[in-house]
Every structure is written in structure tokens, then in C-alpha cells.
Write a protein that holds these residues in place. Structure first.
Motif, PDB file in Angstrom:
ATOM      1  N   TYR A  70      39.469   2.140 -22.741  1.00  0.00           N
ATOM      2  CA  TYR A  70      38.922   3.488 -22.897  1.00  0.00           C
ATOM      3  C   TYR A  70      37.519   3.454 -23.479  1.00  0.00           C
ATOM      4  N   SER A 144      43.505   7.165 -14.831  1.00  0.00           N
ATOM      5  CA  SER A 144      42.356   8.052 -15.047  1.00  0.00           C
ATOM      6  C   SER A 144      41.385   7.885 -13.890  1.00  0.00           C
ATOM      7  N   ALA A 150      39.278   9.958 -18.869  1.00  0.00           N
ATOM      8  CA  ALA A 150      39.644   8.819 -19.728  1.00  0.00           C
ATOM      9  C   ALA A 150      39.311   9.123 -21.189  1.00  0.00           C
ATOM     10  N   GLU A 151      38.133   9.674 -21.415  1.00  0.00           N
ATOM     11  CA  GLU A 151      37.691   9.974 -22.786  1.00  0.00           C
ATOM     12  C   GLU A 151      38.602  11.019 -23.437  1.00  0.00           C
ATOM     13  N   ALA A 154      41.946   9.399 -24.334  1.00  0.00           N
ATOM     14  CA  ALA A 154      41.799   8.468 -25.462  1.00  0.00           C
ATOM     15  C   ALA A 154      41.699   9.231 -26.767  1.00  0.00           C
ATOM     16  N   GLU A 162      44.553   1.598 -21.319  1.00  0.00           N
ATOM     17  CA  GLU A 162      45.367   2.401 -20.396  1.00  0.00           C
ATOM     18  C   GLU A 162      46.090   1.486 -19.401  1.00  0.00           C
TER      19      GLU A 162
END
Ligand SMILES: O=C(O)c1cccc(C(=O)CC[C@H]2O[C@@H](n3cnc4c(=O)[nH]cnc43)[C@H](O)[C@@H]2O)c1
Length: 225
Positions: A70, A144, A150-151, A154, A162
Motif C-alpha cells: 500500500y 485494488s 488502495a490508499e 490502507a 494487500e
């Protein structure tokens, strides 16, 4: 004796042993271990572990494979980590399973919703012996598909890596009373679909280097196959 599992046989080209088939996928009986290819995704991981454990004693299990890192984790392709806790992020609502009121699992009076610990003493011992960082993993059946997604995942769940299997493995280990640990080598930044940014061969070589002590039977007492 270790039960080793990886989602695909492509992540385990370095294992040597007597081949066999299990649930139509690759298995190997090696020195100090049995290896099973699980297939990709949560159901495949849990199903393979549970089906094997229903027919064979399992002393301890290790899931290994590649994973995405991430943003903000500072992990790079080729880095290897232990996962100490897994988050099943696609279970329940966007805020998890708790709003629905049903735990995913109850063991020894403890309710588990979306977060599942791997075996803490085995993880600590491996972290010391292999000199690996212990991180939080996030698992979904869908990867993602962009850096923003993704951010957000996370930061919502406090995860660094991930994958598509980790939480299912951790949850099945808890339910079945099997000490389980998870090792992941970073192959890509999570949320980046451009395969030019992926380093799968590098990640697999890192896995081989990290797992070599298990395969050589060279672990200190308590960790040996
Ligand atoms: O085509 C894509 O965009 C794509 C994105 C992420 C992963 C894949 C895979 O086919 C790999 C699935 C396999 O590898 C693990 N893995 C590796 N990197 C990631 C990731 O960034 N996010 C989730 N899983 C990842 C996963 O555990 C599977 O076993 C394709």
C-alpha cells in the motif's frame, strides 16, 4: 511438519518433493513439509486448508505468496514481510461486519468481525529468526484497481499489504485451532495495474531466499519442520 500453502504454484517453483494432486491442484511431499497450491482468492484458501486438515493432522501452517504494497507502507518490490494480523475488508458493509451484528467467528468466547490474528508466538519467533518486519495485511476477493482505492483501504483499515487470501487463511487457522503464519513478498504497488511496475520474479526469488531455512530443516528448535 509444516503445511505450506501458496495461491499459485508459480509462487513456489523452488520447492522440491514428491508431486501429488489435491482438489485438482498441485501438492508436494517434501522433507519436513507438505505443500498445497490453493488457487487464488479467499474461498480457495480456506477450502484447501479445511479440506486438508479434515483428513490429515496439521501441526502448523504457513501461507506464502506475492502481495501488493500500500502507498505509505515504504515497502518495495522484493521486500518480504510477515503478516501478524489480517483484515477481511470485503465482509459486511464498508465499515465492516460489526454494523450487521454477527461476528464472523467466535473462538474461546472471543468474537471476531473483520480482523483475524495469525499465531503470535510463531510469528514473533519467525520474525526474530528471519529478521522480518511484521505488518497488517488486508484481503479482498477483488484487487485494488487504482492508487486512490488502495490508499483509502490502507488508511481505513491500517494495513500495509494487500492480498486475496490472507484473511481467509488466518480465519480458517483460528477456527480449526491450527497455528498459522503468513509470509508475503512484495511484487507490486497495490492499485497499480500496469504490469510494467510488477516484479513477480524478484518477489519469488525473495520468497525462496526467506523460506530456505525451513526447506533445509535449519530452523532452531521449535520452528523445525
Ligand atoms: O490485473 C490486475 O490489475 C491485478 C492486480 C493485482 C493482482 C493481480 C493478480 O492477478 C495477482 C493475484 C495473486 O497475487 C496476490 N497479489 C499480488 N499483488 C496483489 C495486489 O496488489 N492486490 C491483491 N492481491 C495481490 C494475490 O494474493 C493473488 O494470489 C492482478
Amino acid at each position: 511438519m509444516w503445511l505450506l500453502l501458496s495461491p499459485t504454484a508459480l509462487e513456489a517453483p523452488f520447492l522440491r518433493g514428491e508431486p501429488f494432486a489435491f482438489l485438482g491442484r498441485r501438492g508436494l511431499r517434501g522433507e519436513g513439509f507438505v505443500y498445497l497450491e490453493t488457487g487464488v482468492g479467499k474461498v480457495n484458501a480456506a477450502l484447501t486448508l479445511a479440506a486438508w486438515a479434515g483428513r490429515n493432522p496439521v501441526e502448523k501452517a504457513l501461507l506464502f505468496g506475492i502481495a501488493g504494497a500500500y502507498p505509505g507502507s515504504s515497502l518495495l518490490p522484493g521486500d518480504v514481510v510477515l503478516v501478524g494480523e489480517e483484515v477481511e475488508a470485503d465482509l459486511g458493509t464498508q465499515e465492516g461486519l460489526k454494523p450487521l451484528g454477527f461476528p464472523a467467528l467466535e473462538v474461546a468466547g472471543k468474537a471476531y468481525y473483520n480482523r483475524f490474528p495469525l499465531d503470535s508466538s510463531l510469528t514473533r519467533a519467525l520474525a526474530r529468526v528471519l529478521d522480518l518486519q511484521v505488518v497488517v495485511g488486508l484481503t479482498r476477493d477483488r484487487v485494488s484497481e487504482n492508487p486512490g482505492e488502495a490508499e483509502a483501504l490502507a488508511s481505513r483499515w491500517g494495513a500495509q499489504v494487500e492480498s486475496m487470501e490472507g484473511a481467509a487463511f488466518a480465519r480458517a487457522c483460528l477456527a480449526l485451532g491450527i497455528p498459522g503464519v503468513e509470509v508475503r513478498a512484495i511484487s507490486n504497488p497495490a492499485g497499480v495495474r500496469d504490469k510494467g511496475a510488477w516484479r513477480i520474479p524478484l518477489a519469488v526469488r525473495s520468497l525462496e531466499g526467506t523460506l530456505a531455512p525451513i526447506l533445509g530443516g535449519a530452523f532452531p528448535a521449535g520452528l523445525q519442520g
